[in-house]
Each structure stands twice: as C-alpha cells, then as structure tokens.
Design a protein around this motif. Structure first.
Motif, PDB file in Angstrom:
ATOM      1  N   PHE A  81       0.947  -1.162   0.070  1.00 57.39           N
ATOM      2  CA  PHE A  81       0.020  -0.030  -0.101  1.00 57.39           C
ATOM      3  C   PHE A  81       0.741   1.399   0.087  1.00 57.39           C
ATOM      4  CE2 PHE A  81      -2.778   3.067   1.991  1.00 57.39           C
ATOM      5  CZ  PHE A  81      -3.941   2.915   1.188  1.00 57.39           C
ATOM      6  N   ARG A  82       2.049   1.179   0.520  1.00 61.82           N
ATOM      7  CA  ARG A  82       3.090   2.250   0.347  1.00 61.82           C
ATOM      8  C   ARG A  82       2.918   3.057  -0.866  1.00 61.82           C
ATOM      9  NH1 ARG A  82       8.351   4.518   0.090  1.00 61.82           N
ATOM     10  NH2 ARG A  82       8.867   5.685   1.783  1.00 61.82           N
ATOM     11  N   PRO A  83       3.060   2.788  -2.215  1.00 66.56           N
ATOM     12  CA  PRO A  83       3.000   3.505  -3.133  1.00 66.56           C
ATOM     13  C   PRO A  83       1.727   4.379  -3.367  1.00 66.56           C
ATOM     14  CG  PRO A  83       3.876   1.322  -3.943  1.00 66.56           C
ATOM     15  CD  PRO A  83       3.233   1.034  -2.563  1.00 66.56           C
ATOM     16  N   VAL A  84       0.548   3.985  -2.920  1.00 64.79           N
ATOM     17  CA  VAL A  84      -0.762   4.520  -2.745  1.00 64.79           C
ATOM     18  C   VAL A  84      -0.399   5.861  -1.875  1.00 64.79           C
ATOM     19  CG1 VAL A  84      -3.073   4.690  -2.354  1.00 64.79           C
ATOM     20  CG2 VAL A  84      -1.995   2.544  -3.158  1.00 64.79           C
ATOM     21  N   VAL A  85       0.125   5.566  -0.694  1.00 72.73           N
ATOM     22  CA  VAL A  85       0.319   6.692   0.302  1.00 72.73           C
ATOM     23  C   VAL A  85       1.230   7.837  -0.370  1.00 72.73           C
ATOM     24  CG1 VAL A  85       1.175   7.336   2.578  1.00 72.73           C
ATOM     25  CG2 VAL A  85      -0.303   5.449   1.935  1.00 72.73           C
ATOM     26  N   VAL A  86       2.239   7.113  -1.005  1.00 67.52           N
ATOM     27  CA  VAL A  86       3.227   8.095  -1.537  1.00 67.52           C
ATOM     28  C   VAL A  86       2.476   8.965  -2.976  1.00 67.52           C
ATOM     29  CG1 VAL A  86       5.370   8.331  -3.234  1.00 67.52           C
ATOM     30  CG2 VAL A  86       5.381   6.865  -1.064  1.00 67.52           C
ATOM     31  N   ALA A  87       1.696   8.368  -3.572  1.00 66.12           N
ATOM     32  CA  ALA A  87       0.875   9.243  -4.712  1.00 66.12           C
ATOM     33  C   ALA A  87       0.080   9.983  -3.994  1.00 66.12           C
ATOM     34  CB  ALA A  87       0.174   8.067  -5.589  1.00 66.12           C
ATOM     35  N   MET A  88      -0.663   9.688  -2.885  1.00 70.28           N
ATOM     36  CA  MET A  88      -1.616  10.661  -2.102  1.00 70.28           C
ATOM     37  C   MET A  88      -0.842  11.888  -1.717  1.00 70.28           C
ATOM     38  SD  MET A  88      -4.312   8.030  -0.345  1.00 70.28           S
ATOM     39  CE  MET A  88      -5.214   9.550   0.130  1.00 70.28           C
ATOM     40  N   GLY A  92      -1.418  15.521  -3.071  1.00 69.53           N
ATOM     41  CA  GLY A  92      -1.885  16.460  -2.096  1.00 69.53           C
ATOM     42  C   GLY A  92      -1.048  17.804  -1.932  1.00 69.53           C
ATOM     43  N   ASN A  93       0.289  17.372  -2.026  1.00 64.77           N
ATOM     44  CA  ASN A  93       1.155  18.553  -2.002  1.00 64.77           C
ATOM     45  C   ASN A  93       1.146  19.295  -3.652  1.00 64.77           C
ATOM     46  OD1 ASN A  93       2.596  18.166   0.218  1.00 64.77           O
ATOM     47  ND2 ASN A  93       4.154  17.019  -0.419  1.00 64.77           N
ATOM     48  N   ARG A  94       0.768  18.908  -4.523  1.00 63.38           N
ATOM     49  CA  ARG A  94       0.640  19.656  -5.515  1.00 63.38           C
ATOM     50  C   ARG A  94      -0.717  20.362  -5.816  1.00 63.38           C
ATOM     51  NH1 ARG A  94       2.600  16.131  -8.563  1.00 63.38           N
ATOM     52  NH2 ARG A  94       0.771  14.609  -8.656  1.00 63.38           N
ATOM     53  N   HIS A  95      -1.726  19.869  -5.143  1.00 62.60           N
ATOM     54  CA  HIS A  95      -2.976  20.496  -5.350  1.00 62.60           C
ATOM     55  C   HIS A  95      -3.729  21.166  -4.049  1.00 62.60           C
ATOM     56  CE1 HIS A  95      -3.342  19.300  -9.459  1.00 62.60           C
ATOM     57  NE2 HIS A  95      -3.073  17.877  -8.886  1.00 62.60           N
ATOM     58  N   PHE A  96      -3.430  20.653  -2.931  1.00 60.26           N
ATOM     59  CA  PHE A  96      -3.976  21.106  -1.465  1.00 60.26           C
ATOM     60  C   PHE A  96      -3.120  21.876  -0.654  1.00 60.26           C
ATOM     61  CE2 PHE A  96      -6.413  17.541  -3.492  1.00 60.26           C
ATOM     62  CZ  PHE A  96      -7.296  18.096  -3.950  1.00 60.26           C
ATOM     63  N   THR A  97      -1.816  22.370  -1.035  1.00 62.49           N
ATOM     64  CA  THR A  97      -1.150  23.037  -0.032  1.00 62.49           C
ATOM     65  C   THR A  97      -0.613  24.277  -0.434  1.00 62.49           C
ATOM     66  OG1 THR A  97       1.025  21.979  -0.943  1.00 62.49           O
ATOM     67  CG2 THR A  97      -0.068  20.808   0.934  1.00 62.49           C
ATOM     68  N   PRO A  98      -1.470  25.449  -0.243  1.00 63.63           N
ATOM     69  CA  PRO A  98      -1.140  26.900  -0.894  1.00 63.63           C
ATOM     70  C   PRO A  98      -0.064  27.415  -0.181  1.00 63.63           C
ATOM     71  CG  PRO A  98      -3.398  26.661   0.337  1.00 63.63           C
ATOM     72  CD  PRO A  98      -2.958  25.142   0.019  1.00 63.63           C
ATOM     73  N   GLY A 100       2.325  25.731   1.056  1.00 64.98           N
ATOM     74  CA  GLY A 100       3.644  24.968   0.740  1.00 64.98           C
ATOM     75  C   GLY A 100       3.520  23.653   1.562  1.00 64.98           C
ATOM     76  N   PRO A 101       4.114  22.561   1.234  1.00 66.89           N
ATOM     77  CA  PRO A 101       4.451  21.458   1.636  1.00 66.89           C
ATOM     78  C   PRO A 101       4.570  21.206   3.011  1.00 66.89           C
ATOM     79  CG  PRO A 101       6.000  21.319   0.174  1.00 66.89           C
ATOM     80  CD  PRO A 101       5.275  22.711   0.011  1.00 66.89           C
ATOM     81  N   SER A 102       3.874  20.418   4.123  1.00 68.31           N
ATOM     82  CA  SER A 102       4.439  20.019   5.268  1.00 68.31           C
ATOM     83  C   SER A 102       5.251  18.849   5.359  1.00 68.31           C
ATOM     84  CB  SER A 102       3.290  19.964   6.462  1.00 68.31           C
ATOM     85  OG  SER A 102       2.275  18.947   6.022  1.00 68.31           O
ATOM     86  N   VAL A 103       4.936  18.034   4.384  1.00 69.27           N
ATOM     87  CA  VAL A 103       5.861  16.752   4.336  1.00 69.27           C
ATOM     88  C   VAL A 103       6.236  16.626   2.729  1.00 69.27           C
ATOM     89  CG1 VAL A 103       6.011  14.322   4.365  1.00 69.27           C
ATOM     90  CG2 VAL A 103       4.461  15.758   6.086  1.00 69.27           C
TER      91      VAL A 103
END
Length: 162
Positions: A81-88, A92-98, A100-103
C-alpha cells in the motif's frame, strides 16, 4: 462489488485507516504510538487496527505478557500500500497546500525532492490514458464489460483515436 477499487476501498477507504498505514510506513508499530501521533480516540483506533488486521494489512505480535500488549506489523499486503500513500502525498502537495508542503519525499542520497509518478514496470512509461487503457479481465461480469467498453469508446472519441 467485483470492482478491485471498491474492494480496496472496503479495506482502507476510511481516512483514519490510511493515516494509520502512513504512520506504520514511518515506523510506528504500537497502539500508543498510533494514538499519540494521530490524536485518535482509543476506541476508534482499536476498531481501525482490528479492521486492518482482518483485511490482512497488519499482523498483531505480542511484545508484552503482563499486561498483554501487541505491536502491529505490516504484512506484504500492507507494504504494497506504500506507493498509494506516496501518490496521495504527491497529489496532496501538488493541489492542496497553498502554504507549501508540510511533508516532502526526498532522495536519501541527494536530498532532492522526489517527484513520484506511476509507471509501468515493463515499459517504464507513465500510466496515463495516452499509453494505457482499461480492459475487462477474465472475471468481469457482462455489466463490467459494457461499462468499460462505453468508457473506452468515450475516451477514444474525445482523443480522436481510430
């Protein structure tokens, strides 16, 4: 449902479950670690861990006899399942972190940010609609075959693919 996506969501579709798995990839194994890291109520955590064990993503291993205490270790299914979490994370960083990324996911050797993509192991090409299509598998019902054929026809007409 026969759909593999629906079946996967049945096992991990609740967001607490995905966050528990995320923390397991960071190295958490014990109930108190998950509880502390996530700020989740103990009764909810117990239910989610039980579900993840029943779904085959974790196995319980006793690490203390008195009182009995268990650690939760990822199974091969859980590790997959790890690649799924990496993709998420990347999505998330690309679309939902105005702000900037926290991780960030970084290369251990270079320290550079990773840019995860899903690729075909055989060809190395990115999995996108220009290179790949869905096709009914041998276990598909007639309804699934019709749905996939209709979706493929729609994609083909939108792209002008003969």
């Amino acid at each position: 449902m026969q759909c593999p996506i629906a079946r996967a969501l049945d096992r991990v579709g609740e967001w607490w479950s995905i966050l528990i798995l995320r923390d397991a990839f960071y190295g958490a194994t014990r109930f108190d670690e998950f509880e502390r890291n996530l700020g989740i109520a103990p009764n909810m955590l117990a239910r989610r861990l039980k579900g993840l064990v029943e779904a085959g993503l974790f196995e319980r291993r006793r690490y203390c006899e008195r009182p009995p205490r268990y650690a939760y270790h990822l199974t091969p299914c859980g590790h997959d399942f790890r690649p799924v979490v990496v993709a998420m994370l990347a999505w998330g960083n690309r679309h939902f972190t105005p702000e900037g990324p926290s991780v960030r996911l970084v290369d251990r050797a270079t320290g550079l940010d990773a840019e995860p993509v899903v690729v075909d192991r055989i060809s190395g090409r990115p999995i996108d609609s220009a290179h790949f299509r869905y096709e009914a598998g041998p276990a598909a019902t007639e309804a699934t075959r019709r749905r996939i054929a209709a979706l493929e026809a729609h994609m083909t007409s939108e792209r002008g693919i003969p």
